[in-house]
Design a protein around this motif. Sequence first.
Motif, PDB file in Angstrom:
ATOM      1  N   SER A 194      -0.611  -8.579 -16.821  1.00 27.64           N
ATOM      2  CA  SER A 194      -1.908  -8.185 -17.383  1.00 27.64           C
ATOM      3  C   SER A 194      -2.560  -7.030 -16.625  1.00 27.64           C
ATOM      4  CB  SER A 194      -2.866  -9.390 -17.396  1.00 27.64           C
ATOM      5  OG  SER A 194      -2.306 -10.473 -18.089  1.00 27.64           O
ATOM      6  N   LEU A 195      -1.778  -6.014 -16.311  1.00 28.16           N
ATOM      7  CA  LEU A 195      -2.347  -4.845 -15.655  1.00 28.16           C
ATOM      8  C   LEU A 195      -3.108  -3.997 -16.670  1.00 28.16           C
ATOM      9  CD1 LEU A 195       0.504  -3.580 -13.293  1.00 28.16           C
ATOM     10  CD2 LEU A 195      -1.576  -4.784 -12.655  1.00 28.16           C
ATOM     11  N   GLY A 196      -4.280  -3.535 -16.270  1.00 28.54           N
ATOM     12  CA  GLY A 196      -5.036  -2.638 -17.127  1.00 28.54           C
ATOM     13  C   GLY A 196      -4.534  -1.214 -16.986  1.00 28.54           C
ATOM     14  N   ARG A 197      -5.140  -0.320 -17.745  1.00 28.05           N
ATOM     15  CA  ARG A 197      -4.716   1.080 -17.724  1.00 28.05           C
ATOM     16  C   ARG A 197      -4.874   1.691 -16.332  1.00 28.05           C
ATOM     17  NH1 ARG A 197      -7.390   4.969 -22.076  1.00 28.05           N
ATOM     18  NH2 ARG A 197      -6.253   3.496 -23.409  1.00 28.05           N
ATOM     19  N   ALA A 198      -5.987   1.386 -15.670  1.00 28.57           N
ATOM     20  CA  ALA A 198      -6.241   1.961 -14.342  1.00 28.57           C
ATOM     21  C   ALA A 198      -5.211   1.475 -13.326  1.00 28.57           C
ATOM     22  CB  ALA A 198      -7.649   1.601 -13.881  1.00 28.57           C
ATOM     23  N   GLU A 199      -4.863   0.171 -13.390  1.00 26.73           N
ATOM     24  CA  GLU A 199      -3.881  -0.370 -12.450  1.00 26.73           C
ATOM     25  C   GLU A 199      -2.492   0.214 -12.700  1.00 26.73           C
ATOM     26  OE1 GLU A 199      -6.024  -2.192 -14.117  1.00 26.73           O
ATOM     27  OE2 GLU A 199      -7.211  -3.306 -12.638  1.00 26.73           O
ATOM     28  N   ARG A 200      -2.137   0.406 -13.970  1.00 25.98           N
ATOM     29  CA  ARG A 200      -0.836   1.009 -14.284  1.00 25.98           C
ATOM     30  C   ARG A 200      -0.780   2.454 -13.803  1.00 25.98           C
ATOM     31  NH1 ARG A 200       2.552  -1.822 -17.388  1.00 25.98           N
ATOM     32  NH2 ARG A 200       1.745  -3.738 -18.345  1.00 25.98           N
ATOM     33  N   LYS A 201      -1.881   3.154 -13.943  1.00 24.42           N
ATOM     34  CA  LYS A 201      -1.949   4.532 -13.445  1.00 24.42           C
ATOM     35  C   LYS A 201      -1.794   4.542 -11.925  1.00 24.42           C
ATOM     36  CE  LYS A 201      -4.919   8.664 -13.522  1.00 24.42           C
ATOM     37  NZ  LYS A 201      -5.132   8.799 -12.066  1.00 24.42           N
ATOM     38  N   PHE A 202      -2.409   3.558 -11.267  1.00 26.93           N
ATOM     39  CA  PHE A 202      -2.286   3.438  -9.814  1.00 26.93           C
ATOM     40  C   PHE A 202      -0.818   3.271  -9.415  1.00 26.93           C
ATOM     41  CE2 PHE A 202      -1.676   0.501  -6.267  1.00 26.93           C
ATOM     42  CZ  PHE A 202      -2.359   1.140  -5.243  1.00 26.93           C
ATOM     43  N   PHE A 203      -0.104   2.363 -10.089  1.00 27.82           N
ATOM     44  CA  PHE A 203       1.307   2.140  -9.786  1.00 27.82           C
ATOM     45  C   PHE A 203       2.135   3.395 -10.068  1.00 27.82           C
ATOM     46  CE2 PHE A 203       1.139  -2.628  -9.601  1.00 27.82           C
ATOM     47  CZ  PHE A 203       1.872  -2.758  -8.438  1.00 27.82           C
ATOM     48  N   ASP A 204       1.821   4.092 -11.152  1.00 25.14           N
ATOM     49  CA  ASP A 204       2.548   5.325 -11.477  1.00 25.14           C
ATOM     50  C   ASP A 204       2.360   6.368 -10.377  1.00 25.14           C
ATOM     51  OD1 ASP A 204       3.530   4.319 -13.852  1.00 25.14           O
ATOM     52  OD2 ASP A 204       1.931   5.190 -15.092  1.00 25.14           O
ATOM     53  N   GLU A 205       1.141   6.474  -9.870  1.00 17.94           N
ATOM     54  CA  GLU A 205       0.872   7.433  -8.799  1.00 17.94           C
ATOM     55  C   GLU A 205       1.603   7.034  -7.522  1.00 17.94           C
ATOM     56  OE1 GLU A 205      -3.196   8.572  -8.099  1.00 17.94           O
ATOM     57  OE2 GLU A 205      -3.732   8.183 -10.186  1.00 17.94           O
ATOM     58  N   ALA A 206       1.575   5.744  -7.196  1.00 15.98           N
ATOM     59  CA  ALA A 206       2.268   5.273  -5.992  1.00 15.98           C
ATOM     60  C   ALA A 206       3.765   5.548  -6.091  1.00 15.98           C
ATOM     61  CB  ALA A 206       2.008   3.783  -5.792  1.00 15.98           C
ATOM     62  N   ALA A 207       4.318   5.385  -7.299  1.00 17.02           N
ATOM     63  CA  ALA A 207       5.753   5.605  -7.502  1.00 17.02           C
ATOM     64  C   ALA A 207       6.141   7.051  -7.210  1.00 17.02           C
ATOM     65  CB  ALA A 207       6.144   5.227  -8.928  1.00 17.02           C
ATOM     66  N   GLU A 208       5.218   7.983  -7.443  1.00 16.45           N
ATOM     67  CA  GLU A 208       5.490   9.390  -7.148  1.00 16.45           C
ATOM     68  C   GLU A 208       5.773   9.597  -5.663  1.00 16.45           C
ATOM     69  OE1 GLU A 208       2.207  11.737  -8.430  1.00 16.45           O
ATOM     70  OE2 GLU A 208       2.203  10.921 -10.474  1.00 16.45           O
ATOM     71  N   PHE A 209       5.274   8.673  -4.837  1.00 20.38           N
ATOM     72  CA  PHE A 209       5.449   8.785  -3.387  1.00 20.38           C
ATOM     73  C   PHE A 209       6.466   7.782  -2.854  1.00 20.38           C
ATOM     74  CE2 PHE A 209       1.293  10.513  -4.379  1.00 20.38           C
ATOM     75  CZ  PHE A 209       1.274  11.684  -3.636  1.00 20.38           C
ATOM     76  N   GLY A 210       7.278   7.219  -3.758  1.00 17.50           N
ATOM     77  CA  GLY A 210       8.344   6.321  -3.329  1.00 17.50           C
ATOM     78  C   GLY A 210       7.900   4.905  -3.047  1.00 17.50           C
ATOM     79  N   ILE A 211       6.789   4.484  -3.648  1.00 16.94           N
ATOM     80  CA  ILE A 211       6.274   3.126  -3.444  1.00 16.94           C
ATOM     81  C   ILE A 211       6.288   2.427  -4.802  1.00 16.94           C
ATOM     82  CG2 ILE A 211       4.328   1.742  -2.614  1.00 16.94           C
ATOM     83  CD1 ILE A 211       3.456   4.423  -1.144  1.00 16.94           C
ATOM     84  N   ARG A 212       7.346   1.652  -5.057  1.00 15.88           N
ATOM     85  CA  ARG A 212       7.526   1.036  -6.370  1.00 15.88           C
ATOM     86  C   ARG A 212       7.496  -0.489  -6.339  1.00 15.88           C
ATOM     87  NH1 ARG A 212       9.598   4.652 -10.178  1.00 15.88           N
ATOM     88  NH2 ARG A 212      10.126   6.707  -9.314  1.00 15.88           N
ATOM     89  N   SER A 213       7.890  -1.075  -5.231  1.00 16.54           N
ATOM     90  CA  SER A 213       7.916  -2.536  -5.134  1.00 16.54           C
ATOM     91  C   SER A 213       7.913  -2.922  -3.664  1.00 16.54           C
ATOM     92  CB  SER A 213       9.162  -3.101  -5.828  1.00 16.54           C
ATOM     93  OG  SER A 213      10.344  -2.700  -5.144  1.00 16.54           O
ATOM     94  N   GLY A 214       7.757  -4.226  -3.407  1.00 18.34           N
ATOM     95  CA  GLY A 214       7.750  -4.644  -2.011  1.00 18.34           C
ATOM     96  C   GLY A 214       7.438  -6.115  -1.840  1.00 18.34           C
ATOM     97  N   ILE A 215       7.133  -6.454  -0.608  1.00 18.60           N
ATOM     98  CA  ILE A 215       6.727  -7.815  -0.257  1.00 18.60           C
ATOM     99  C   ILE A 215       5.511  -7.711   0.648  1.00 18.60           C
ATOM    100  CG2 ILE A 215       8.339  -7.894   1.710  1.00 18.60           C
ATOM    101  CD1 ILE A 215       8.586 -10.942   1.151  1.00 18.60           C
ATOM    102  N   SER A 216       4.542  -8.601   0.456  1.00 20.99           N
ATOM    103  CA  SER A 216       3.309  -8.581   1.243  1.00 20.99           C
ATOM    104  C   SER A 216       3.055  -9.957   1.842  1.00 20.99           C
ATOM    105  CB  SER A 216       2.116  -8.171   0.378  1.00 20.99           C
ATOM    106  OG  SER A 216       2.260  -6.841  -0.080  1.00 20.99           O
ATOM    107  N   ILE A 217       2.516  -9.948   3.065  1.00 26.38           N
ATOM    108  CA  ILE A 217       2.198 -11.191   3.774  1.00 26.38           C
ATOM    109  C   ILE A 217       0.719 -11.144   4.155  1.00 26.38           C
ATOM    110  CG2 ILE A 217       2.777 -12.693   5.716  1.00 26.38           C
ATOM    111  CD1 ILE A 217       5.432 -11.075   5.946  1.00 26.38           C
ATOM    112  N   PRO A 218      -0.144 -11.840   3.408  1.00 26.17           N
ATOM    113  CA  PRO A 218      -1.576 -11.845   3.722  1.00 26.17           C
ATOM    114  C   PRO A 218      -1.961 -13.008   4.636  1.00 26.17           C
ATOM    115  CG  PRO A 218      -1.222 -12.781   1.548  1.00 26.17           C
ATOM    116  CD  PRO A 218       0.144 -12.488   2.122  1.00 26.17           C
ATOM    117  N   VAL A 219      -2.999 -12.779   5.449  1.00 26.44           N
ATOM    118  CA  VAL A 219      -3.503 -13.795   6.373  1.00 26.44           C
ATOM    119  C   VAL A 219      -5.022 -13.670   6.424  1.00 26.44           C
ATOM    120  CG1 VAL A 219      -3.500 -14.621   8.765  1.00 26.44           C
ATOM    121  CG2 VAL A 219      -1.409 -13.696   7.784  1.00 26.44           C
ATOM    122  N   LYS A 220      -5.715 -14.784   6.493  1.00 31.23           N
ATOM    123  CA  LYS A 220      -7.169 -14.748   6.639  1.00 31.23           C
ATOM    124  C   LYS A 220      -7.536 -14.400   8.074  1.00 31.23           C
ATOM    125  CE  LYS A 220      -8.907 -17.785   2.989  1.00 31.23           C
ATOM    126  NZ  LYS A 220      -9.686 -16.700   2.374  1.00 31.23           N
TER     127      LYS A 220
END
Length: 242
Positions: A101-127
């Motif tokens: 359920s990504l909106g247009r702005a979020e999809r644009k964000f991912f498209d821009e990130a992909a231009e710089f070689g950032i397409r997928s990954g893993i994240s580890i969050p902590v409080k």
Amino acid sequence: MLPAKLERVLDDHLDGLIDAMELARDEPSIKTALQEFATDSGFEHFAYFSVRVSDARGLSNYPLKWQERYVSNNYVTLDPVIAQAKRLMRPFTWSMKQMQSLGRAERKFFDEAAEFGIRSGISIPVKAGFGRTVMLTLATNRDEPGPVVVRDVALAATAVAFVHISLIRLSAKLPRTGQTDLSPREATCLAWASIGKTMNETAKLLTISERSVRFYLEQARDKLGANNVAHAVRLAVERDLI
């Protein structure tokens, strides 16, 4: 399902990251350790974030132009990975395909990130303290991060906490020429005020009287030359005092 032997297990490299953070004495050594951790885990990029509401601080090896665009466009308020990290508070893999359920702005964000070689990954969050979420992300140019897992969630959280503490420790060692010194109580009361706590709520959290909280906030306001508490909070954040 892929055979377990094809999985990349981040746990294999977490102890090494913790050891490196213990030994790190400056930002370059922290960045080197994070780069080695990313490479050993099969990723090209790393990014550490400390986020509270729209305020984000970070350290990464992302391309400089992407870092500049991210900051100038205030993408911390849009980044779907950060939003998901706050919701899940556990390790997770991500890609544009996985995000629902990504909106247009979020999809644009991912498209821009992909231009710089950032397409997928893993994240580890902590409080972290005072409403902050800290997270370590490993990213790649691949459309999917591949079969990568974290088996010991507690160990992963410990490693991210070590990165966070190492950077805080480094910041504390930096000279603060011309900076105002707040007492621990003054800084703590301001920090709670910065996330919307009332004086009464802060008093209960610190097990002191509301009158004492008011005193500490007034002292901080006077030291910072602020017009009111909200102004004092803004000045303290700008000067990296809280």
